[in-house]
Scaffold this motif. Structure first.
Motif, PDB file in Angstrom:
ATOM      1  N   LEU A  80     -29.461  22.410  -5.207  1.00  0.00           N
ATOM      2  CA  LEU A  80     -29.932  21.802  -6.446  1.00  0.00           C
ATOM      3  C   LEU A  80     -29.794  22.748  -7.630  1.00  0.00           C
ATOM      4  N   LEU A  81     -29.922  24.048  -7.396  1.00  0.00           N
ATOM      5  CA  LEU A  81     -29.693  25.010  -8.469  1.00  0.00           C
ATOM      6  C   LEU A  81     -28.274  24.871  -8.995  1.00  0.00           C
ATOM      7  N   ARG A  82     -27.306  24.830  -8.098  1.00  0.00           N
ATOM      8  CA  ARG A  82     -25.908  24.721  -8.526  1.00  0.00           C
ATOM      9  C   ARG A  82     -25.629  23.366  -9.149  1.00  0.00           C
ATOM     10  N   LEU A  83     -26.306  22.350  -8.672  1.00  0.00           N
ATOM     11  CA  LEU A  83     -26.127  21.013  -9.240  1.00  0.00           C
ATOM     12  C   LEU A  83     -26.616  20.963 -10.681  1.00  0.00           C
ATOM     13  N   ILE A  84     -27.781  21.547 -10.938  1.00  0.00           N
ATOM     14  CA  ILE A  84     -28.296  21.565 -12.314  1.00  0.00           C
ATOM     15  C   ILE A  84     -27.360  22.356 -13.217  1.00  0.00           C
ATOM     16  N   ALA A  85     -26.908  23.513 -12.742  1.00  0.00           N
ATOM     17  CA  ALA A  85     -25.990  24.332 -13.542  1.00  0.00           C
ATOM     18  C   ALA A  85     -24.696  23.589 -13.835  1.00  0.00           C
ATOM     19  N   ASP A  86     -24.225  22.798 -12.879  1.00  0.00           N
ATOM     20  CA  ASP A  86     -22.944  22.101 -13.037  1.00  0.00           C
ATOM     21  C   ASP A  86     -23.057  20.839 -13.881  1.00  0.00           C
ATOM     22  N   THR A  87     -24.274  20.434 -14.228  1.00  0.00           N
ATOM     23  CA  THR A  87     -24.448  19.199 -14.999  1.00  0.00           C
ATOM     24  C   THR A  87     -25.043  19.474 -16.379  1.00  0.00           C
ATOM     25  N   ASP A  88     -24.767  20.659 -16.924  1.00  0.00           N
ATOM     26  CA  ASP A  88     -25.282  20.992 -18.261  1.00  0.00           C
ATOM     27  C   ASP A  88     -24.363  20.514 -19.371  1.00  0.00           C
ATOM     28  N   ALA A  89     -23.305  19.777 -19.010  1.00  0.00           N
ATOM     29  CA  ALA A  89     -22.344  19.239 -19.986  1.00  0.00           C
ATOM     30  C   ALA A  89     -21.669  20.336 -20.797  1.00  0.00           C
ATOM     31  N   GLY A  90     -21.606  21.532 -20.223  1.00  0.00           N
ATOM     32  CA  GLY A  90     -20.949  22.638 -20.904  1.00  0.00           C
ATOM     33  C   GLY A  90     -21.725  23.229 -22.050  1.00  0.00           C
ATOM     34  N   THR A  91     -23.004  22.870 -22.184  1.00  0.00           N
ATOM     35  CA  THR A  91     -23.806  23.326 -23.325  1.00  0.00           C
ATOM     36  C   THR A  91     -24.526  24.643 -23.061  1.00  0.00           C
ATOM     37  N   GLY A  92     -24.643  25.031 -21.796  1.00  0.00           N
ATOM     38  CA  GLY A  92     -25.413  26.226 -21.469  1.00  0.00           C
ATOM     39  C   GLY A  92     -26.904  26.005 -21.514  1.00  0.00           C
ATOM     40  N   ARG A  93     -27.323  24.729 -21.603  1.00  0.00           N
ATOM     41  CA  ARG A  93     -28.744  24.402 -21.658  1.00  0.00           C
ATOM     42  C   ARG A  93     -29.040  23.264 -20.682  1.00  0.00           C
ATOM     43  N   VAL A  94     -30.263  23.233 -20.201  1.00  0.00           N
ATOM     44  CA  VAL A  94     -30.687  22.175 -19.288  1.00  0.00           C
ATOM     45  C   VAL A  94     -31.387  21.100 -20.110  1.00  0.00           C
ATOM     46  N   HIS A  95     -31.000  19.857 -19.884  1.00  0.00           N
ATOM     47  CA  HIS A  95     -31.468  18.773 -20.744  1.00  0.00           C
ATOM     48  C   HIS A  95     -32.640  18.012 -20.132  1.00  0.00           C
ATOM     49  N   GLU A  96     -33.202  17.128 -20.925  1.00  0.00           N
ATOM     50  CA  GLU A  96     -34.319  16.309 -20.458  1.00  0.00           C
ATOM     51  C   GLU A  96     -33.866  15.366 -19.349  1.00  0.00           C
ATOM     52  N   SER A  97     -32.779  14.636 -19.587  1.00  0.00           N
ATOM     53  CA  SER A  97     -32.264  13.673 -18.616  1.00  0.00           C
ATOM     54  C   SER A  97     -30.777  13.490 -18.856  1.00  0.00           C
ATOM     55  N   PHE A  98     -30.093  12.929 -17.861  1.00  0.00           N
ATOM     56  CA  PHE A  98     -28.675  12.633 -18.051  1.00  0.00           C
ATOM     57  C   PHE A  98     -28.258  11.501 -17.125  1.00  0.00           C
TER      58      PHE A  98
ATOM     59  N   ASP B   2     -35.258  24.088 -19.245  1.00  0.00           N
ATOM     60  CA  ASP B   2     -34.683  25.436 -19.111  1.00  0.00           C
ATOM     61  C   ASP B   2     -35.516  26.293 -18.162  1.00  0.00           C
ATOM     62  N   SER B   3     -36.836  26.275 -18.369  1.00  0.00           N
ATOM     63  CA  SER B   3     -37.728  27.131 -17.584  1.00  0.00           C
ATOM     64  C   SER B   3     -37.789  26.706 -16.129  1.00  0.00           C
ATOM     65  N   MET B   4     -37.747  25.410 -15.866  1.00  0.00           N
ATOM     66  CA  MET B   4     -37.757  24.959 -14.477  1.00  0.00           C
ATOM     67  C   MET B   4     -36.482  25.390 -13.761  1.00  0.00           C
ATOM     68  N   PHE B   5     -35.369  25.361 -14.464  1.00  0.00           N
ATOM     69  CA  PHE B   5     -34.121  25.860 -13.894  1.00  0.00           C
ATOM     70  C   PHE B   5     -34.254  27.344 -13.559  1.00  0.00           C
ATOM     71  N   CYS B   6     -34.845  28.112 -14.467  1.00  0.00           N
ATOM     72  CA  CYS B   6     -35.044  29.545 -14.217  1.00  0.00           C
ATOM     73  C   CYS B   6     -35.963  29.779 -13.032  1.00  0.00           C
ATOM     74  N   GLU B   7     -37.034  29.010 -12.932  1.00  0.00           N
ATOM     75  CA  GLU B   7     -37.949  29.155 -11.804  1.00  0.00           C
ATOM     76  C   GLU B   7     -37.228  28.875 -10.492  1.00  0.00           C
ATOM     77  N   LEU B   8     -36.383  27.859 -10.478  1.00  0.00           N
ATOM     78  CA  LEU B   8     -35.617  27.550  -9.273  1.00  0.00           C
ATOM     79  C   LEU B   8     -34.639  28.680  -8.951  1.00  0.00           C
ATOM     80  N   ALA B   9     -33.975  29.212  -9.959  1.00  0.00           N
ATOM     81  CA  ALA B   9     -33.032  30.323  -9.732  1.00  0.00           C
ATOM     82  C   ALA B   9     -33.734  31.546  -9.171  1.00  0.00           C
ATOM     83  N   LEU B  10     -34.920  31.848  -9.675  1.00  0.00           N
ATOM     84  CA  LEU B  10     -35.673  33.001  -9.164  1.00  0.00           C
ATOM     85  C   LEU B  10     -36.122  32.752  -7.723  1.00  0.00           C
ATOM     86  N   ALA B  11     -36.455  31.505  -7.399  1.00  0.00           N
ATOM     87  CA  ALA B  11     -36.826  31.179  -6.026  1.00  0.00           C
ATOM     88  C   ALA B  11     -35.629  31.329  -5.085  1.00  0.00           C
ATOM     89  N   VAL B  12     -34.459  30.894  -5.536  1.00  0.00           N
ATOM     90  CA  VAL B  12     -33.247  31.065  -4.727  1.00  0.00           C
ATOM     91  C   VAL B  12     -32.961  32.548  -4.520  1.00  0.00           C
TER      92      VAL B  12
END
Length: 431
Positions: A375-393, A410-420
Motif C-alpha cells: 500500500l505504501l508503493r500504491l500511494i506513492a504511485d498514485t500521486d499523479a506526479g505531483t509529489g503530494r498525497v491527495h484527499e481522494s482520487f 501527506d502525514s499518513m503516507f509518512c507514518e506508513l513509510a516509517l512503519a514499513v
C-alpha cells in the motif's frame, strides 16, 4: 510565510528519510522528506503567545483532528529531538486554547478574523471557522497531549487551562449522553442533508444508550444516526488518557474517576448497541441510534472502524474488529470502491467512487508487513506526479483527484513509510 524550523529538527527528519530510502528506495524517501518538512514549514505558524496554529494545507483553518494527525509521524522522534517536542507542545497549547474557547467547534481561525466556511451559519463567533460538533475534535487533542507526555516525560503542556479543558471534555461527553437536553444546534440554510442537522438542528432522534452523541462524522458530514461507533471508542480511549493525566500530573482523583467511569459507559454502550450480526459474524456498526437504526459502512476519515486498533487499542474487541475489517474492505461496505488501478475505502464527503489515500494508509498500518509495503508503493504511485498525497482520487485514473494539498494525507503516507521502515529493520535483525 514559511516557518523557520530548528536545524536539529531538519537533521532528525533527514536521518529518518535516509532510513526510509534504505528500506524503500529513493523516490519514497524523497517524498517522505519533502512531506515532513512541508508540514512543519508551511502549515504551522507560531503565535505571539508561543502557541502554534496549524492549517490543513489548502484550507486556512485549524481542525482539532487534522492538526493532531498531521503531527502523528513526528511523535516517534520527540524524545531524541527536544525542539520538535517544543513545537508539538506549542500545537497542543493552541488546541487546548481552541477547546477552551468553544468545545463544540471543529475548526478555528488564527484569531478573531471572522472567516467562516459558511458566513450565514448560526455561529457567528469570529474565532470559529465552523461549529460542527464532532466527538473526535475533543479526543484528538487529548491523545496528542498524552502521547507528548509519555514520549518526553514533560508536563509543560499541562497548565491550569489544560486541566480546565480536561474537565470540559469529560463534562461535554457526559452531557451529550442525553443529547435532547443539550443546547447544541446546527442548521445550515439550503444545505444538502450531509451539511446540516434535522429536527431544527438537533439531529435525528436517539435513545439514551450510555454512548455519547455526535452531530457530525470525522468527514465533517452529518451523522445519519447520532452514535458514531468509532468516535465513541476513540473517545473512550481518550478518557483513559485524561484519567492518567488527572491522576499522575494533577493529582485530581475525582476527575480521573469520572473519566474512567465515563469511558466504561461508552464501551458498554458500544457493546450493547454497536455490535451487530452481519452475514454470520459480529461486526461493529458505523452508526446507531439506540432505537433500532443501524448503519453498516466505513468511512475513510479517522476515527474509522478500520482504524480502531490505532486509536482505541486498549478497548477494541479484536475478534469483532477482524470481522469488521473484512466487511469494511469488501463490496459490502457501500464506500469500498474498485478501479483499474486500486481498490479501497472512500467517503460520501467526496465524489462517488473515489478512494482515499488516508484509508489506504490505515489499511496498511492495521494489516501485515506485506500489506504495508504494497500500500505504501500504491500511494506513492498514485500521486499523479505531483509529489503530494491527495484527499481522494478516481481508482481508475489517479490524475482525477481532490485537494492538491492535503497535509493530513501527506502525514499518513509518512507514518506508513516509517512503519514499513521499522518492518524492514526488524526483519533484518531477525534474519
Amino acid at each position: 510565510m514559511a516557518t523557520v524550523i530548528d536545524p536539529s529538527i531538519e537533521r532528525t527528519i533527514g536521518t529518518a528519510a535516509a532510513r526510509v530510502r534504505a528500506a524503500t528506495g529513493d523516490r519514497i524517501g524523497d517524498l517522505v522528506e519533502a512531506a515532513l518538512l512541508r508540514t512543519l514549514r508551511d502549515t504551522i505558524t507560531i503565535g505571539e503567545d508561543g502557541s502554534a496554529f496549524v492549517i490543513t494545507g489548502d484550507i486556512p483553518a485549524m481542525w482539532m483532528r487534522d492538526s493532531t494527525t498531521q503531527l502523528t509521524p513526528y511523535l516517534r522522534f520527540l524524545a531524541e529531538c527536544p525542539p520538535l517536542a517544543a513545537l508539538v507542545t506549542a500545537v497542543v497549547r493552541r488546541q487546548f486554547a481552541c477547546l477552551d474557547h468553544d468545545p463544540y467547534a471543529n475548526a478555528f481561525n488564527d484569531g478573531p478574523t471572522g472567516a467562516h466556511y459558511e458566513p450565514d451559519d448560526v455561529c457567528g463567533d469570529p474565532h470559529v471557522w465552523e461549529q460542527k460538533y464532532e466527538v473526535d475534535s475533543l479526543a484528538y487533542p487529548v491523545t496528542l497531549a498524552h502521547a507528548l507526555w509519555r514520549a518526553t516525560g514533560s508536563t509543560e503542556a499541562f497548565d491550569a487551562r489544560a486541566h480546565r479543558v480536561a474537565r470540559t471534555v469529560v463534562g461535554q461527553l457526559r452531557r451529550e449522553q442525553r443529547h435532547d437536553e443539550s443546547p447544541y444546534r446546527f442548521e445550515r440554510a439550503g444545505a444538502i442533508p450531509t451539511e446540516t442537522l434535522a429536527r431544527g438542528g438537533r439531529g435525528t432522534p436517539v435513545a439514551v444508550t450510555g454512548m455519547t452523541w455526535s452531530g457530525f462524522r470525522p468527514s465533517d458530514d452529518a451523522c445519519t444516526y447520532g452514535y458514531n461507533i468509532p468516535a465513541n471508542l476513540f473517545a473512550a480511549q481518550a478518557l483513559v488518557a485524561i484519567a492518567e493525566v488527572a491522576e499522575e500530573v494533577y493529582g485530581d482523583t475525582d476527575l480521573g474517576a469520572d473519566a474512567r467511569a465515563l469511558s466504561r459507559d461508552l464501551v458498554d454502550g458500544v457493546e450493547a448497541h454497536g455490535i451487530v450480526d452481519h452475514d454470520g459474524a459480529r461486526v461493529y456498526a458505523y452508526e446507531v441510534d439506540g432505537l433500532g437504526g443501524v448503519l453498516l459502512m466505513d468511512d475513510a476519515n479517522t476515527p474509522s472502524l478500520l482504524s480502531l486498533p490505532l486509536l482505541a487499542p486498549d478497548l477494541v474487541d479484536t475478534d469483532v474488529w477482524r470481522a469488521t475489517r473484512a466487511f469494511a474492505l469488501s463490496p459490502g461496505n457501500p464506500y469500498y470502491f474498485r478501479g483499474r488501478v486500486v481498490s479501497g475505502i472512500g467517503s460520501p464527503h467526496t465524489k462517488p467512487g473515489r478512494v482515499w489515500p488516508i484509508a489506504l494508509a490505515v489499511e496498511g498500518l492495521t494489516g501485515t508487513a506485506a500489506d504495508r509495503e504494497r500500500l505504501l508503493r500504491l500511494i506513492a504511485d498514485t500521486d499523479a506526479g505531483t509529489g503530494r498525497v491527495h484527499e481522494s482520487f478516481d481508482p481508475s485514473d489517479p490524475t482525477a483527484y481532490s485537494r492538491p494539498w492535503f497535509s493530513w494525507a501527506d502525514s499518513m503516507f509518512c507514518e506508513l513509510a516509517l512503519a514499513v521502515t521499522d518492518d524492514v529493520r526488524l526483519a533484518a535483525s531477525e534474519g
